[in-house]
Motif scaffolding. Sequence first.
Motif, mmCIF file in Angstrom:
data_model
loop_
_atom_site.group_PDB
_atom_site.id
_atom_site.type_symbol
_atom_site.label_atom_id
_atom_site.label_comp_id
_atom_site.label_asym_id
_atom_site.label_seq_id
_atom_site.Cartn_x
_atom_site.Cartn_y
_atom_site.Cartn_z
ATOM 1 N N TRP A 163 0.809 -1.229 0.000
ATOM 2 C CA TRP A 163 0.000 0.000 0.000
ATOM 3 C C TRP A 163 0.834 1.266 0.000
ATOM 4 O O TRP A 163 0.310 2.351 -0.193
ATOM 5 C CB TRP A 163 -0.904 0.015 1.223
ATOM 6 C CG TRP A 163 -2.112 -0.845 1.101
ATOM 7 C CD1 TRP A 163 -2.245 -1.971 0.333
ATOM 8 C CD2 TRP A 163 -3.351 -0.652 1.765
ATOM 9 N NE1 TRP A 163 -3.492 -2.491 0.495
ATOM 10 C CE2 TRP A 163 -4.198 -1.703 1.380
ATOM 11 C CE3 TRP A 163 -3.823 0.292 2.675
ATOM 12 C CZ2 TRP A 163 -5.488 -1.813 1.852
ATOM 13 C CZ3 TRP A 163 -5.111 0.182 3.157
ATOM 14 C CH2 TRP A 163 -5.941 -0.863 2.742
ATOM 15 N N TYR A 164 2.112 1.134 0.307
ATOM 16 C CA TYR A 164 2.949 2.330 0.457
ATOM 17 C C TYR A 164 3.878 2.556 -0.728
ATOM 18 O O TYR A 164 4.412 3.650 -0.890
ATOM 19 C CB TYR A 164 3.793 2.204 1.738
ATOM 20 C CG TYR A 164 4.493 0.865 1.904
ATOM 21 C CD1 TYR A 164 5.737 0.638 1.348
ATOM 22 C CD2 TYR A 164 3.878 -0.177 2.617
ATOM 23 C CE1 TYR A 164 6.362 -0.596 1.495
ATOM 24 C CE2 TYR A 164 4.502 -1.414 2.763
ATOM 25 C CZ TYR A 164 5.747 -1.605 2.203
ATOM 26 O OH TYR A 164 6.347 -2.835 2.338
ATOM 27 N N CYS A 165 4.074 1.555 -1.566
ATOM 28 C CA CYS A 165 5.211 1.587 -2.490
ATOM 29 C C CYS A 165 4.774 1.848 -3.933
ATOM 30 O O CYS A 165 3.865 1.195 -4.455
ATOM 31 C CB CYS A 165 5.957 0.264 -2.393
ATOM 32 S SG CYS A 165 7.399 0.213 -3.461
ATOM 33 N N LEU B 141 16.076 -7.059 4.153
ATOM 34 C CA LEU B 141 14.630 -7.260 4.141
ATOM 35 C C LEU B 141 14.052 -6.528 5.347
ATOM 36 O O LEU B 141 14.130 -7.005 6.475
ATOM 37 C CB LEU B 141 14.299 -8.761 4.220
ATOM 38 C CG LEU B 141 12.834 -9.131 4.062
ATOM 39 C CD1 LEU B 141 12.349 -8.933 2.631
ATOM 40 C CD2 LEU B 141 12.599 -10.586 4.480
ATOM 41 N N ARG B 142 13.501 -5.354 5.094
ATOM 42 C CA ARG B 142 12.920 -4.607 6.213
ATOM 43 C C ARG B 142 11.633 -5.292 6.662
ATOM 44 O O ARG B 142 10.886 -5.791 5.826
ATOM 45 C CB ARG B 142 12.592 -3.183 5.786
ATOM 46 C CG ARG B 142 13.805 -2.290 5.595
ATOM 47 C CD ARG B 142 13.322 -0.875 5.378
ATOM 48 N NE ARG B 142 14.398 0.072 5.179
ATOM 49 C CZ ARG B 142 14.195 1.378 4.979
ATOM 50 N NH1 ARG B 142 12.951 1.849 4.951
ATOM 51 N NH2 ARG B 142 15.197 2.206 4.816
ATOM 52 N N PHE B 143 11.377 -5.281 7.985
ATOM 53 C CA PHE B 143 10.073 -5.804 8.422
ATOM 54 C C PHE B 143 9.031 -4.688 8.452
ATOM 55 O O PHE B 143 7.857 -4.925 8.670
ATOM 56 C CB PHE B 143 10.178 -6.579 9.750
ATOM 57 C CG PHE B 143 10.639 -5.810 10.955
ATOM 58 C CD1 PHE B 143 9.756 -5.033 11.680
ATOM 59 C CD2 PHE B 143 11.964 -5.877 11.378
ATOM 60 C CE1 PHE B 143 10.177 -4.327 12.802
ATOM 61 C CE2 PHE B 143 12.401 -5.174 12.499
ATOM 62 C CZ PHE B 143 11.504 -4.391 13.210
ATOM 63 N N GLU B 144 9.451 -3.457 8.220
ATOM 64 C CA GLU B 144 8.609 -2.265 8.018
ATOM 65 C C GLU B 144 7.848 -1.795 9.255
ATOM 66 O O GLU B 144 7.812 -0.622 9.549
ATOM 67 C CB GLU B 144 7.604 -2.434 6.847
ATOM 68 C CG GLU B 144 8.161 -3.071 5.571
ATOM 69 C CD GLU B 144 9.192 -2.211 4.822
ATOM 70 O OE1 GLU B 144 9.521 -1.121 5.280
ATOM 71 O OE2 GLU B 144 9.687 -2.673 3.776
ATOM 72 N N THR B 145 7.198 -2.714 9.959
ATOM 73 C CA THR B 145 6.552 -2.391 11.251
ATOM 74 C C THR B 145 6.370 -3.691 12.020
ATOM 75 O O THR B 145 6.132 -4.743 11.427
ATOM 76 C CB THR B 145 5.175 -1.717 11.093
ATOM 77 O OG1 THR B 145 4.540 -1.667 12.390
ATOM 78 C CG2 THR B 145 4.260 -2.461 10.145
ATOM 79 N N TYR C 31 8.249 7.435 6.477
ATOM 80 C CA TYR C 31 7.308 7.035 5.414
ATOM 81 C C TYR C 31 7.003 8.269 4.564
ATOM 82 O O TYR C 31 6.702 9.337 5.091
ATOM 83 C CB TYR C 31 6.034 6.467 6.041
ATOM 84 C CG TYR C 31 4.860 6.501 5.090
ATOM 85 C CD1 TYR C 31 4.843 5.692 3.954
ATOM 86 C CD2 TYR C 31 3.793 7.379 5.291
ATOM 87 C CE1 TYR C 31 3.792 5.755 3.054
ATOM 88 C CE2 TYR C 31 2.736 7.447 4.405
ATOM 89 C CZ TYR C 31 2.746 6.632 3.280
ATOM 90 O OH TYR C 31 1.714 6.712 2.394
ATOM 91 N N ILE C 32 7.094 8.107 3.231
ATOM 92 C CA ILE C 32 6.811 9.215 2.314
ATOM 93 C C ILE C 32 5.639 8.816 1.422
ATOM 94 O O ILE C 32 5.737 7.836 0.674
ATOM 95 C CB ILE C 32 8.060 9.522 1.438
ATOM 96 C CG1 ILE C 32 9.255 9.889 2.330
ATOM 97 C CG2 ILE C 32 7.759 10.628 0.431
ATOM 98 C CD1 ILE C 32 10.582 10.008 1.581
ATOM 99 N N PRO C 33 4.515 9.538 1.488
ATOM 100 C CA PRO C 33 3.338 9.140 0.696
ATOM 101 C C PRO C 33 3.629 9.196 -0.804
ATOM 102 O O PRO C 33 4.239 10.141 -1.282
ATOM 103 C CB PRO C 33 2.274 10.173 1.076
ATOM 104 C CG PRO C 33 2.754 10.793 2.352
ATOM 105 C CD PRO C 33 4.250 10.712 2.331
#
Length: 352
Positions: free
Chosen positions: A54-56, A145-149, A220-222
């Motif tokens: 959803w972010y990328c 590999l980021r787990f992001e949250t 995070y950058i929209p």
Amino acid sequence: MKQVQIQRWLKESDPKQLRSLFAEADKVREKHVGNEIHFRGLIEFSNICQRSCWYCGIRSQNLSLERYKMNRQQILEAAQRAVDLKFGTIVLQSGEDPDLDIDDFCETIRILKRTMNLAITLSVGERSFDELAKLKIAGADRYLLRFETSNSDLYKKIHPPLPSKPNFDRFEILQQLDELGYEVGSGIMVGIPGSTWDDLMEDLRLFQTLPIDMIGIGPYIPHPSTPLAKTVGKEFSNEDQPPNTPEMALKVLALTRILCPDTNLPSTTALETCDPEKGYENGLLCGANVIMPTITEMKFRGLYDIYPRKAGQNRLAEDLILRIHQNLKEIGRVPGTGPGMAPRFVHRTFER
Ligand code: 5AD
């Protein structure tokens, strides 16, 4: 540091107090990883991706984006640029391309290892144990590999699982990477809509307990062509959530340096994107010791569109190094030599 102190620091906004936090992180950085700044040449070799995060911006549903995939020759030419720049490491990054030919990619890695004195980091998404093993045997040294949250409900929402691999768990993959002997990198985005202060506390706890050697932290950058951007400030967001500001990311970075002193911490491209004049420097003054400038061929850079106005799209790595050099000479930072392994990896390997 006690939990309550971490909590307090995360919400601190007094500039004087923050200066003391950043100074502390800088001291810890110097003591544990020294004054070298390690540059990694980022080669974004394909923007083909099967995921729908959803972010990328390179999510598969972004049909307006032209897709590309470098051939072996183009990858080797990019790697040569890293050698010419005296970088000790390249990062081969792409979207999660289901058609990536692993055997062919392994051959590229073998050629790179034979012909250039470089550490090779891969960042090619969620892969099976067998694929990760093959890539390691071919010569890959590190994997990102980021787990992001750490918030698993939020993560599932913004990183929908694929029907073909419903149970792929990033924490399990990080364990597998460790088992296989990779130097492991992970990380998060700060200020994801829907994330909470407690999530950040848990992220920081995981940084300390997971088998990871490098931790990437960026705001995070929209991206306008993504669903998450449309939720910013709307129903999906909490009223009281960590903001996606550079300052918030710098606080998390500084705390991470203090809590995980012997890790490599990049000053991220996302930080530089929010502040194109001194984003990298700000990170380097808050605990970071690594920079990963893109060395992707210019004609592809704009297409690796994970978020808008990504730093480095029109700038040569040479110019960036010159700038960093000039700004940081006064405070005694020097360009790193060699592969720039994280002390934490050395410790973990030694203790195995
Ligand atoms: N804003 C900030 N970082 C992003 N990434 C992907 N999209 C965005 C975004 N919109 C980061 C993710 C990913 C890394 C390669 O880039 O954390 O792991």
